[in-house]
Write a protein that holds these residues in place. Structure first.
Motif, PDB file in Angstrom:
ATOM      1  N   MET A  24       7.714 -21.004  -2.094  1.00 35.58           N
ATOM      2  CA  MET A  24       7.148 -20.099  -0.908  1.00 35.58           C
ATOM      3  C   MET A  24       7.167 -18.801  -1.127  1.00 35.58           C
ATOM      4  O   MET A  24       8.653 -18.471  -1.114  1.00 35.58           O
ATOM      5  N   PRO A  25       6.520 -17.760  -1.102  1.00 35.54           N
ATOM      6  CA  PRO A  25       6.521 -16.398  -1.466  1.00 35.54           C
ATOM      7  C   PRO A  25       7.443 -15.901  -0.324  1.00 35.54           C
ATOM      8  O   PRO A  25       6.950 -16.026   1.042  1.00 35.54           O
ATOM      9  N   LYS A  26       8.115 -15.016  -0.459  1.00 39.07           N
ATOM     10  CA  LYS A  26       8.889 -14.224   0.394  1.00 39.07           C
ATOM     11  C   LYS A  26       8.138 -12.918   0.968  1.00 39.07           C
ATOM     12  O   LYS A  26       7.158 -12.550   0.193  1.00 39.07           O
ATOM     13  N   PRO A  27       8.044 -12.441   2.087  1.00 39.66           N
ATOM     14  CA  PRO A  27       7.248 -11.358   2.490  1.00 39.66           C
ATOM     15  C   PRO A  27       7.377 -10.031   1.716  1.00 39.66           C
ATOM     16  O   PRO A  27       6.810  -9.212   1.853  1.00 39.66           O
ATOM     17  N   TRP A  28       8.758  -9.941   1.092  1.00 34.00           N
ATOM     18  CA  TRP A  28       8.984  -8.656   0.370  1.00 34.00           C
ATOM     19  C   TRP A  28       8.664  -9.041  -1.328  1.00 34.00           C
ATOM     20  O   TRP A  28       9.052  -8.258  -1.903  1.00 34.00           O
ATOM     21  N   ALA A  29       8.204 -10.192  -1.509  1.00 31.98           N
ATOM     22  CA  ALA A  29       7.807 -10.398  -2.981  1.00 31.98           C
ATOM     23  C   ALA A  29       7.003  -9.453  -3.590  1.00 31.98           C
ATOM     24  O   ALA A  29       6.138  -9.191  -3.036  1.00 31.98           O
ATOM     25  N   SER A  30       7.481  -9.030  -4.901  1.00 30.83           N
ATOM     26  CA  SER A  30       6.445  -8.264  -5.883  1.00 30.83           C
ATOM     27  C   SER A  30       6.107  -9.196  -7.037  1.00 30.83           C
ATOM     28  O   SER A  30       6.778  -9.835  -7.537  1.00 30.83           O
ATOM     29  N   PHE A  31       4.612  -9.052  -6.918  1.00 29.57           N
ATOM     30  CA  PHE A  31       4.017  -9.459  -8.412  1.00 29.57           C
ATOM     31  C   PHE A  31       2.957  -8.969  -8.670  1.00 29.57           C
ATOM     32  O   PHE A  31       2.479  -8.103  -8.161  1.00 29.57           O
ATOM     33  N   ASN A  32       2.429  -9.300 -10.064  1.00 30.79           N
ATOM     34  CA  ASN A  32       1.252  -8.766 -10.517  1.00 30.79           C
ATOM     35  C   ASN A  32      -0.123  -9.436 -10.256  1.00 30.79           C
ATOM     36  O   ASN A  32      -0.074 -10.616 -10.592  1.00 30.79           O
ATOM     37  N   LEU A  33      -1.259  -8.747 -10.150  1.00 35.66           N
ATOM     38  CA  LEU A  33      -2.418  -9.519  -9.672  1.00 35.66           C
ATOM     39  C   LEU A  33      -3.043  -9.532 -11.186  1.00 35.66           C
ATOM     40  O   LEU A  33      -2.454  -9.275 -12.138  1.00 35.66           O
ATOM     41  N   ALA A  34      -4.123 -10.273 -11.260  1.00 36.57           N
ATOM     42  CA  ALA A  34      -4.832 -10.673 -12.355  1.00 36.57           C
ATOM     43  C   ALA A  34      -5.255  -9.464 -13.330  1.00 36.57           C
ATOM     44  O   ALA A  34      -5.436  -9.317 -14.337  1.00 36.57           O
ATOM     45  N   THR A  35      -5.480  -8.257 -12.591  1.00 32.69           N
ATOM     46  CA  THR A  35      -5.740  -7.073 -12.777  1.00 32.69           C
ATOM     47  C   THR A  35      -4.782  -6.387 -13.702  1.00 32.69           C
ATOM     48  O   THR A  35      -4.809  -5.117 -14.343  1.00 32.69           O
ATOM     49  N   GLY A  36      -3.435  -6.706 -13.562  1.00 32.20           N
ATOM     50  CA  GLY A  36      -2.206  -6.128 -13.841  1.00 32.20           C
ATOM     51  C   GLY A  36      -1.598  -5.186 -12.974  1.00 32.20           C
ATOM     52  O   GLY A  36      -0.526  -4.800 -13.189  1.00 32.20           O
ATOM     53  N   GLU A  37      -2.139  -4.964 -11.691  1.00 32.33           N
ATOM     54  CA  GLU A  37      -1.363  -4.189 -10.542  1.00 32.33           C
ATOM     55  C   GLU A  37      -0.467  -4.922 -10.029  1.00 32.33           C
ATOM     56  O   GLU A  37      -0.565  -5.904  -9.595  1.00 32.33           O
ATOM     57  N   LEU A  38       0.849  -3.992  -9.984  1.00 35.49           N
ATOM     58  CA  LEU A  38       2.009  -4.707  -9.222  1.00 35.49           C
ATOM     59  C   LEU A  38       1.764  -4.295  -7.759  1.00 35.49           C
ATOM     60  O   LEU A  38       1.569  -3.401  -7.365  1.00 35.49           O
ATOM     61  N   VAL A  39       1.954  -5.631  -6.944  1.00 34.52           N
ATOM     62  CA  VAL A  39       1.657  -5.238  -5.612  1.00 34.52           C
ATOM     63  C   VAL A  39       3.116  -5.945  -4.863  1.00 34.52           C
ATOM     64  O   VAL A  39       3.613  -6.840  -5.434  1.00 34.52           O
ATOM     65  N   THR A  40       3.079  -5.565  -3.506  1.00 35.77           N
ATOM     66  CA  THR A  40       4.339  -6.141  -2.780  1.00 35.77           C
ATOM     67  C   THR A  40       3.661  -6.860  -1.455  1.00 35.77           C
ATOM     68  O   THR A  40       2.587  -6.318  -0.994  1.00 35.77           O
ATOM     69  N   ALA A  41       3.978  -7.978  -1.339  1.00 38.22           N
ATOM     70  CA  ALA A  41       3.675  -8.806  -0.329  1.00 38.22           C
ATOM     71  C   ALA A  41       3.753  -7.972   1.053  1.00 38.22           C
ATOM     72  O   ALA A  41       4.957  -7.814   1.396  1.00 38.22           O
TER      73      ALA A  41
END
Length: 66
Positions: A24-41
């Protein structure tokens, strides 16, 4: 057990993509979208499972920079 989540855009309320997480992802998790953009939940929502089903829908809300 893997968690399949729908990545939602906070600004528009529209789904961006589906993503599989190992846990389960945490609310502060950072990950890359399919476009390569880094986002934070921003937030993680867990819904109620459909009647007779075991899997609950999971939505991860993010704010893309674009």
């Amino acid at each position: 057990m893997a968690v399949i989540a729908t990545i939602m855009n906070t600004a528009t309320g529209q789904p961006i993509q589906k993503m599989t997480f190992g846990r389960m992802p945490k609310p502060w998790a950072s990950f890359n979208l399919a476009t390569g953009e880094l986002v934070t939940a921003d937030r993680v929502d867990v819904g109620k499972p459909a009647p007779g089903k075991f899997v609950a829908p999971v939505s991860v809300w993010v704010t893309p920079k674009k």
